[in-house]
Design an enzyme around this catalytic site. Sequence first.
Site, PDB file in Angstrom:
ATOM      1  N   LYS A 235       0.712  -1.127  -0.073  1.00  9.48           N
ATOM      2  CA  LYS A 235      -0.096   0.005  -0.017  1.00  9.48           C
ATOM      3  C   LYS A 235       0.861   1.081   0.071  1.00  9.48           C
ATOM      4  O   LYS A 235       0.652   1.835  -0.712  1.00  9.48           O
ATOM      5  CB  LYS A 235      -0.995   0.082   1.273  1.00  9.48           C
ATOM      6  CG  LYS A 235      -1.978  -1.178   1.196  1.00  9.48           C
ATOM      7  CD  LYS A 235      -2.798  -1.327   2.448  1.00  9.48           C
ATOM      8  CE  LYS A 235      -2.130  -1.210   3.724  1.00  9.48           C
ATOM      9  NZ  LYS A 235      -1.220  -2.254   4.207  1.00  9.48           N
TER      10      LYS A 235
ATOM     11  N   ARG B   7     -10.288   0.237   8.227  1.00  8.83           N
ATOM     12  CA  ARG B   7      -9.797  -0.961   8.715  1.00  8.83           C
ATOM     13  C   ARG B   7     -10.932  -1.909   9.388  1.00  8.83           C
ATOM     14  O   ARG B   7     -10.846  -3.133   9.396  1.00  8.83           O
ATOM     15  CB  ARG B   7      -8.531  -0.980   9.522  1.00  8.83           C
ATOM     16  CG  ARG B   7      -7.172  -1.040   8.728  1.00  8.83           C
ATOM     17  CD  ARG B   7      -6.107  -0.924   9.807  1.00  8.83           C
ATOM     18  NE  ARG B   7      -5.039  -1.604   9.480  1.00  8.83           N
ATOM     19  CZ  ARG B   7      -3.704  -0.810   8.926  1.00  8.83           C
ATOM     20  NH1 ARG B   7      -3.937   0.269   8.560  1.00  8.83           N
ATOM     21  NH2 ARG B   7      -2.780  -1.686   8.314  1.00  8.83           N
TER      22      ARG B   7
ATOM     23  N   ARG C  40      11.392  -5.122   5.055  1.00  4.17           N
ATOM     24  CA  ARG C  40      10.887  -3.654   5.119  1.00  4.17           C
ATOM     25  C   ARG C  40      11.709  -2.623   5.739  1.00  4.17           C
ATOM     26  O   ARG C  40      12.172  -3.118   7.075  1.00  4.17           O
ATOM     27  CB  ARG C  40       9.669  -3.703   5.477  1.00  4.17           C
ATOM     28  CG  ARG C  40       9.102  -2.066   5.477  1.00  4.17           C
ATOM     29  CD  ARG C  40       7.501  -1.831   5.531  1.00  4.17           C
ATOM     30  NE  ARG C  40       6.781  -2.637   6.376  1.00  4.17           N
ATOM     31  CZ  ARG C  40       5.454  -2.340   6.261  1.00  4.17           C
ATOM     32  NH1 ARG C  40       4.889  -1.611   5.447  1.00  4.17           N
ATOM     33  NH2 ARG C  40       4.940  -3.142   7.297  1.00  4.17           N
TER      34      ARG C  40
ATOM     35  N   ARG D 203      10.574  -0.790  11.432  1.00  5.36           N
ATOM     36  CA  ARG D 203       9.261  -0.681  12.352  1.00  5.36           C
ATOM     37  C   ARG D 203       9.325  -1.563  13.382  1.00  5.36           C
ATOM     38  O   ARG D 203       9.742  -2.835  13.198  1.00  5.36           O
ATOM     39  CB  ARG D 203       8.143  -0.562  11.319  1.00  5.36           C
ATOM     40  CG  ARG D 203       7.805   0.538  10.750  1.00  5.36           C
ATOM     41  CD  ARG D 203       6.629   0.584   9.809  1.00  5.36           C
ATOM     42  NE  ARG D 203       5.621  -0.149  10.380  1.00  5.36           N
ATOM     43  CZ  ARG D 203       4.532  -0.245   9.581  1.00  5.36           C
ATOM     44  NH1 ARG D 203       4.219   0.271   8.502  1.00  5.36           N
ATOM     45  NH2 ARG D 203       3.448  -0.904  10.198  1.00  5.36           N
TER      46      ARG D 203
ATOM     47  N   ARG E 239      -1.339  -8.783  13.497  1.00  6.04           N
ATOM     48  CA  ARG E 239      -1.915  -7.886  12.504  1.00  6.04           C
ATOM     49  C   ARG E 239      -2.541  -8.476  11.298  1.00  6.04           C
ATOM     50  O   ARG E 239      -3.480  -8.203  10.953  1.00  6.04           O
ATOM     51  CB  ARG E 239      -0.709  -7.115  11.818  1.00  6.04           C
ATOM     52  CG  ARG E 239       0.030  -6.014  12.806  1.00  6.04           C
ATOM     53  CD  ARG E 239       1.244  -5.752  12.412  1.00  6.04           C
ATOM     54  NE  ARG E 239       1.557  -4.953  11.241  1.00  6.04           N
ATOM     55  CZ  ARG E 239       2.779  -4.956  10.750  1.00  6.04           C
ATOM     56  NH1 ARG E 239       3.694  -5.398  11.326  1.00  6.04           N
ATOM     57  NH2 ARG E 239       2.984  -4.297   9.416  1.00  6.04           N
TER      58      ARG E 239
HETATM   59  P1  ADP Z   1       0.762  -1.833   7.199  1.00  4.62           P
HETATM   60  O1  ADP Z   1       1.691  -1.032   6.466  1.00  4.62           O
HETATM   61  O2  ADP Z   1       1.424  -2.879   7.936  1.00  4.62           O
HETATM   62  O3  ADP Z   1      -0.621  -2.255   6.730  1.00  4.62           O
HETATM   63  P2  ADP Z   1      -0.054   0.551   8.827  1.00  4.62           P
HETATM   64  O4  ADP Z   1       1.266   1.363   8.787  1.00  4.62           O
HETATM   65  O5  ADP Z   1      -1.030   1.021   7.698  1.00  4.62           O
HETATM   66  O6  ADP Z   1       0.377  -1.042   8.879  1.00  4.62           O
HETATM   67  O7  ADP Z   1      -0.447   0.471  10.381  1.00  4.62           O
HETATM   68  C1  ADP Z   1       0.512   0.364  11.322  1.00  4.62           C
HETATM   69  C2  ADP Z   1      -0.668   0.082  12.680  1.00  4.62           C
HETATM   70  O8  ADP Z   1      -1.434   1.294  12.817  1.00  4.62           O
HETATM   71  C3  ADP Z   1      -1.497  -0.679  12.397  1.00  4.62           C
HETATM   72  O9  ADP Z   1      -1.067  -2.010  12.828  1.00  4.62           O
HETATM   73  C4  ADP Z   1      -2.424  -0.539  13.466  1.00  4.62           C
HETATM   74  O10 ADP Z   1      -2.043  -0.805  14.873  1.00  4.62           O
HETATM   75  C5  ADP Z   1      -2.455   1.159  13.593  1.00  4.62           C
HETATM   76  N1  ADP Z   1      -3.364   1.379  12.381  1.00  4.62           N
HETATM   77  C6  ADP Z   1      -3.201   2.212  11.400  1.00  4.62           C
HETATM   78  N2  ADP Z   1      -4.572   2.707  10.591  1.00  4.62           N
HETATM   79  C7  ADP Z   1      -5.434   1.998  11.426  1.00  4.62           C
HETATM   80  C8  ADP Z   1      -6.774   1.948  11.480  1.00  4.62           C
HETATM   81  N3  ADP Z   1      -7.619   2.239  10.427  1.00  4.62           N
HETATM   82  N4  ADP Z   1      -7.659   1.597  12.371  1.00  4.62           N
HETATM   83  C9  ADP Z   1      -6.855   0.960  13.327  1.00  4.62           C
HETATM   84  N5  ADP Z   1      -5.663   0.809  13.543  1.00  4.62           N
HETATM   85  C10 ADP Z   1      -4.713   1.446  12.623  1.00  4.62           C
HETATM   86  P1  ADP Z   2       2.018  -1.873   3.195  1.00  2.00           P
HETATM   87  O1  ADP Z   2       2.080  -0.443   3.241  1.00  2.00           O
HETATM   88  O2  ADP Z   2       0.813  -2.636   2.486  1.00  2.00           O
HETATM   89  O3  ADP Z   2       2.310  -2.457   4.489  1.00  2.00           O
HETATM   90  P2  ADP Z   2       4.604  -1.416   1.833  1.00  2.00           P
HETATM   91  O4  ADP Z   2       4.527  -0.708   0.723  1.00  2.00           O
HETATM   92  O5  ADP Z   2       5.430  -0.935   3.131  1.00  2.00           O
HETATM   93  O6  ADP Z   2       3.278  -2.181   2.443  1.00  2.00           O
HETATM   94  O7  ADP Z   2       5.334  -2.790   1.258  1.00  2.00           O
HETATM   95  C1  ADP Z   2       5.858  -3.823   2.276  1.00  2.00           C
HETATM   96  C2  ADP Z   2       7.509  -4.317   1.790  1.00  2.00           C
HETATM   97  O8  ADP Z   2       7.280  -4.958   0.501  1.00  2.00           O
HETATM   98  C3  ADP Z   2       8.300  -3.021   1.530  1.00  2.00           C
HETATM   99  O9  ADP Z   2       9.702  -3.293   2.054  1.00  2.00           O
HETATM  100  C4  ADP Z   2       8.122  -2.901   0.244  1.00  2.00           C
HETATM  101  O10 ADP Z   2       9.211  -2.351  -0.328  1.00  2.00           O
HETATM  102  C5  ADP Z   2       7.969  -4.376  -0.270  1.00  2.00           C
HETATM  103  N1  ADP Z   2       7.325  -4.553  -1.627  1.00  2.00           N
HETATM  104  C6  ADP Z   2       6.054  -3.508  -1.973  1.00  2.00           C
HETATM  105  N2  ADP Z   2       5.600  -4.035  -2.975  1.00  2.00           N
HETATM  106  C7  ADP Z   2       6.365  -4.975  -3.327  1.00  2.00           C
HETATM  107  C8  ADP Z   2       6.165  -5.871  -4.643  1.00  2.00           C
HETATM  108  N3  ADP Z   2       5.331  -5.557  -5.473  1.00  2.00           N
HETATM  109  N4  ADP Z   2       7.153  -6.796  -5.091  1.00  2.00           N
HETATM  110  C9  ADP Z   2       7.871  -6.851  -3.792  1.00  2.00           C
HETATM  111  N5  ADP Z   2       8.278  -6.395  -2.570  1.00  2.00           N
HETATM  112  C10 ADP Z   2       7.530  -5.307  -2.623  1.00  2.00           C
END
Ligand code: ADP
Ligand code: ADP
Length: 220
Positions: free
Chosen positions: A18, A93, A132, A165, A176
């Site tokens: 994302k 979410r 990551r 992170r 998660r």
């Molecule tokens: P990821 O990239 O792994 O999907 P995010 O960076 O979006 O994670 O979110 C990190 C953490 O922040 C989540 O695991 C949750 O604890 C909290 N969080 C983020 N967005 C929300 C939401 N919309 N509702 C509840 N918790 C959230």
């Molecule tokens: P999210 O915000 O959904 O948690 P991220 O964009 O941070 O996900 O991506 C999670 C990890 O995977 C990061 O280290 C990113 O560089 C890597 N990544 C993202 N897209 C791809 C892909 N299409 N193929 C391989 N690695 C990816």
Amino acid sequence: MNKQKLNIILMGPPGAGKGTQSELIVKKYGIKHISTGDMFREAISNKTPVGLQAEDYITKGLLVPDAVVIALVKERLSKDDCAHGYLLDGFPRTIAQAEALEKLSIEIGRPLNKVININVDAEVLIKRIVARRVCPKCGASYNLDFKKPSKDGICDNCGTELIQRKDDTRESFSTRLEAYNQSTKPLIDFYQKKGILTNVDGLQDIDGVFAEVSSAIEGK
Ligand code: ADP
Ligand code: ADP
Ligand code: ZN
């Protein structure tokens, strides 16, 4: 593309890509990126009241309570910089958050018009999560296997030292993923029924995913 403003949700499990796709979308379409995860991380580092409320949940991999997240997004989406379109990353979410968003987005005259869901299998997610690295300043996301920065450990965008992170551990990831399956996955059905959801195959490389995301945005 039609003239309708792009008010988009980007959905997908933790590690789906994302944040990575958000960076590309923002560059191409010029809309405002709103990541609730980034907002919480900033609030935690600034020790604000919201940060203090959210920190424990985030470290454990649990969802922050709906009321806290909804209040945060309500304030953010109402700002002027979202008037020309917004991209929500990591929100909603839960069904309660989706219902609150629906009401609020109409109230402020910025109704949602697209939902993009990135699909990735769990065994690939965990590999991406542990490799990551992120920029604590600008939120850019890197990967030791798939997307290295040009200079080891340094953000290409802003020169800041990259970090891992705290919640990118195997233990927190499994919590998660459970939270995702239980609370967030039902949103796929919720938006499918409204006819605004497009599924994207997130197992492709970053450019391949972005090609599908762009087609979804442009309604092709
Ligand atoms: P990821 O990239 O792994 O999907 P995010 O960076 O979006 O994670 O979110 C990190 C953490 O922040 C989540 O695991 C949750 O604890 C909290 N969080 C983020 N967005 C929300 C939401 N919309 N509702 C509840 N918790 C959230
Ligand atoms: P999210 O915000 O959904 O948690 P991220 O964009 O941070 O996900 O991506 C999670 C990890 O995977 C990061 O280290 C990113 O560089 C890597 N990544 C993202 N897209 C791809 C892909 N299409 N193929 C391989 N690695 C990816
Ligand atoms: Zn940076």
